[in-house]
Design an enzyme around this catalytic site. Structure first.
Site, PDB file in Angstrom:
ATOM      1  N   ASP A 110      -2.835  -2.213  -2.262  1.00 59.89           N
ATOM      2  CA  ASP A 110      -2.224  -3.727  -1.628  1.00 59.89           C
ATOM      3  C   ASP A 110      -0.912  -2.754  -1.910  1.00 59.89           C
ATOM      4  OD1 ASP A 110      -1.342  -4.219  -4.089  1.00 59.89           O
ATOM      5  OD2 ASP A 110      -2.106  -5.588  -4.243  1.00 59.89           O
ATOM      6  N   LYS A 160      -9.148  -1.028   2.154  1.00 60.27           N
ATOM      7  CA  LYS A 160      -8.473  -2.246   0.962  1.00 60.27           C
ATOM      8  C   LYS A 160      -9.566  -3.148   0.234  1.00 60.27           C
ATOM      9  CE  LYS A 160      -5.885  -6.163   0.977  1.00 60.27           C
ATOM     10  NZ  LYS A 160      -4.955  -6.687   0.976  1.00 60.27           N
TER      11      LYS A 160
END
Length: 249
Positions: free
Chosen positions: A137, A119
């Protein structure tokens, strides 16, 4: 589903033409550090914390040589500051020792750094290097499941499912639009369905408040007439800048 998903993306592009990363940064190192700090806290709290941090440690070499306790105190407002300090010290030393003090522009190099997962790597690649990436996320994962684009919980499986729906050129901006929408309208507990600009396309319409007036009160940031998360937003951002740490409002 694919047709609907792509249409939702086009409509979100019309709603949020100014969508952008909500972390303040001026170079790849600042974005990398800010993204690591953003775990389990708001981008606003990170943005209020990083000016003093980057004034003290402007380069990876400076941060790698930081006194751990002094570093911890500077990042304390972001929470989990001991673990985050260890990550920052580790990744700064790795940048200094393995990458000549420069943030690398490849996924495999970024995820080799302490405290950096896919991420974080995709945030840095997409926004500091222009390399397409999906930022899975909590907001992104929540919305794409709510919209039935994927049934997976695992971020890597979510990333693979969404990557199969959209061309690479859309990945970075798609991430910004979804995260923007999740923060402003499509909240976790009480989505503002009655004020949602893509309600007619949403398979989960009605999970939240459908009364337009009540839904309007649930809108956040510029959609609700409030400051955003960045102290230094881009020039085209229609909302107000966020206040610095300790300021009223």
């Amino acid at each position: 589903m694919v047709r609907r998903a792509r249409r939702m993306n086009r409509e979100l592009a019309d709603v949020y033409p100014y969508a952008h990363p909500e972390l303040d940064f001026e170079n790849p190192f600042q974005l990398l550090v800010a993204t690591v700090l953003s775990a389990q806290t708001t981008d606003l709290r990170v943005n209020q914390t990083t000016p003093a941090l980057f004034a003290a440690y402007p380069t990876p070499e400076d941060m790698a040589a930081a006194d751990p306790e002094e570093l911890e105190q500077l990042i304390r407002p972001t929470g989990f500051f001991r673990a985050k300090a260890r990550s920052l010290l580790g990744l700064s030393a790795a940048l200094r020792d393995d990458f000549g003090g420069e943030v690398p522009g490849r996924l495999k190099d970024l995820v080799s750094l302490p405290g950096v997962g896919r991420k974080t790597a995709n945030v840095v690649l997409g926004n500091a290097f222009g390399v397409p990436g999906l930022t899975v996320d909590t907001h992104f994962g929540r919305l794409v499941r709510r919209w039935k684009w994927t049934a997976h919980e695992d971020p890597e499986k979510v990333e693979a499912d969404i990557a199969a729906i959209f061309p690479k050129t859309e990945w970075t901006m798609l991430s910004h639009r979804i995260i923007f929408h999740g923060r402003r309208v499509c909240h976790s507990r009480k989505p503002a369905c009655g004020a949602c600009p893509i309600a007619d396309l949403c398979p989960s319409y009605g999970e939240g408040e459908t009364d337009p007036e009540k839904a309007k009160k649930l809108l956040k940031y510029e959609m609700g007439g409030h400051p955003g998360q960045r102290l230094k937003p881009p020039p085209d951002y229609p909302g107000k800048p966020a206040p610095p740490l300790g300021a009223a409002g």
